[in-house]
Write an enzyme that holds these catalytic residues in place. Structure first.
Site, PDB file in Angstrom:
ATOM      1  N   GLY A   1      14.660 -54.496 -21.076  1.00 48.28           N
ATOM      2  CA  GLY A   1      13.389 -54.531 -21.369  1.00 48.28           C
ATOM      3  C   GLY A   1      12.197 -54.916 -20.618  1.00 48.28           C
TER       4      GLY A   1
ATOM      5  N   HIS B   1       8.814 -62.730 -13.633  1.00 53.01           N
ATOM      6  CA  HIS B   1       8.420 -62.890 -14.157  1.00 53.01           C
ATOM      7  C   HIS B   1       8.826 -63.690 -15.776  1.00 53.01           C
ATOM      8  CE1 HIS B   1       8.591 -59.634 -15.721  1.00 53.01           C
ATOM      9  NE2 HIS B   1       7.740 -59.256 -17.229  1.00 53.01           N
TER      10      HIS B   1
HETATM   11  P1  AMP Z   1       8.144 -57.181 -19.172  1.00 51.29           P
HETATM   12  O1  AMP Z   1       8.632 -55.791 -20.258  1.00 51.29           O
HETATM   13  O2  AMP Z   1       8.922 -58.235 -19.320  1.00 51.29           O
HETATM   14  O3  AMP Z   1       8.531 -56.583 -17.831  1.00 51.29           O
HETATM   15  O4  AMP Z   1       6.894 -57.876 -19.780  1.00 51.29           O
HETATM   16  C1  AMP Z   1       5.722 -57.143 -19.231  1.00 51.29           C
HETATM   17  C2  AMP Z   1       4.585 -57.527 -20.032  1.00 51.29           C
HETATM   18  O5  AMP Z   1       3.175 -58.052 -18.828  1.00 51.29           O
HETATM   19  C3  AMP Z   1       4.483 -57.118 -20.975  1.00 51.29           C
HETATM   20  O6  AMP Z   1       4.464 -57.545 -22.386  1.00 51.29           O
HETATM   21  C4  AMP Z   1       2.743 -56.594 -20.718  1.00 51.29           C
HETATM   22  O7  AMP Z   1       2.215 -56.409 -22.103  1.00 51.29           O
HETATM   23  C5  AMP Z   1       2.244 -57.633 -20.020  1.00 51.29           C
HETATM   24  N1  AMP Z   1       1.000 -56.988 -18.749  1.00 51.29           N
HETATM   25  C6  AMP Z   1       1.190 -55.765 -17.769  1.00 51.29           C
HETATM   26  N2  AMP Z   1       0.327 -55.626 -17.875  1.00 51.29           N
HETATM   27  C7  AMP Z   1      -0.986 -56.940 -17.219  1.00 51.29           C
HETATM   28  C8  AMP Z   1      -2.134 -57.235 -17.465  1.00 51.29           C
HETATM   29  N3  AMP Z   1      -2.230 -56.737 -16.262  1.00 51.29           N
HETATM   30  N4  AMP Z   1      -2.674 -58.558 -17.759  1.00 51.29           N
HETATM   31  C9  AMP Z   1      -1.687 -59.244 -18.869  1.00 51.29           C
HETATM   32  N5  AMP Z   1      -0.620 -58.728 -19.029  1.00 51.29           N
HETATM   33  C10 AMP Z   1       0.335 -57.517 -18.273  1.00 51.29           C
END
Ligand code: AMP
Ligand code: ZN
Length: 116
Positions: free
Chosen positions: A95, A102
């Site tokens: 996912g 992160h």
């Molecule tokens: P993942 O799916 O583990 O790669 O998590 C990526 C996360 O980044 C998701 O939960 C998104 O909602 C979050 N995300 C994407 N763009 C941003 C942004 N500009 N600011 C804060 N969160 C973000």
């Protein structure tokens, strides 16, 4: 990485709601929270995922910086006493949508048994 969204946030080119910062880590609120507290803990150094990190010569320092930040982020987010969940998504089936390592710190309510 020029076109990495989290590198852009680290550089201040895209705004974020900062929760915690030190020289190695930026933590900010997820734009699409799944719980009352949903903070992303992001090493400033670009590493794409935890598999890549495991081969990185600075893997120990990078993970140490994450572990060091966790209690500070939990305190800043108000969940140090109540508890939280720390999640890392890796790869497509894990996912992962942003290819910059992160960790999701999620809490602020009673979570389900395994995921959210
Ligand atoms: P993942 O799916 O583990 O790669 O998590 C990526 C996360 O980044 C998701 O939960 C998104 O909602 C979050 N995300 C994407 N763009 C941003 C942004 N500009 N600011 C804060 N969160 C973000
Ligand atoms: Zn990046």
């Amino acid at each position: 990485m020029d076109d990495c969204i989290f590198c852009k946030i680290v550089r201040g080119e895209i705004p974020s709601a900062k929760v915690y910062e030190d020289q190695d880590i930026l933590a900010f609120n997820d734009i699409n929270p799944v719980a009352p507290v949903h903070v992303l803990i992001v090493p400033k150094k670009h590493v794409s995922d935890i598999m890549t990190l495991s081969e990185h010569e600075q893997r120990a320092q990078i993970m140490e910086s994450v572990i060091r930040a966790v209690p500070a982020v939990a305190k800043a987010a108000g969940v140090a006493e109540t508890g939280f969940r720390l999640i890392n998504n890796c790869g497509e089936e894990g996912g992962q949508t942003v290819m910059h390592l992160h960790f999701h710190l999620i809490g602020g309510r009673k979570l389900g048994e395994k995921l959210i």
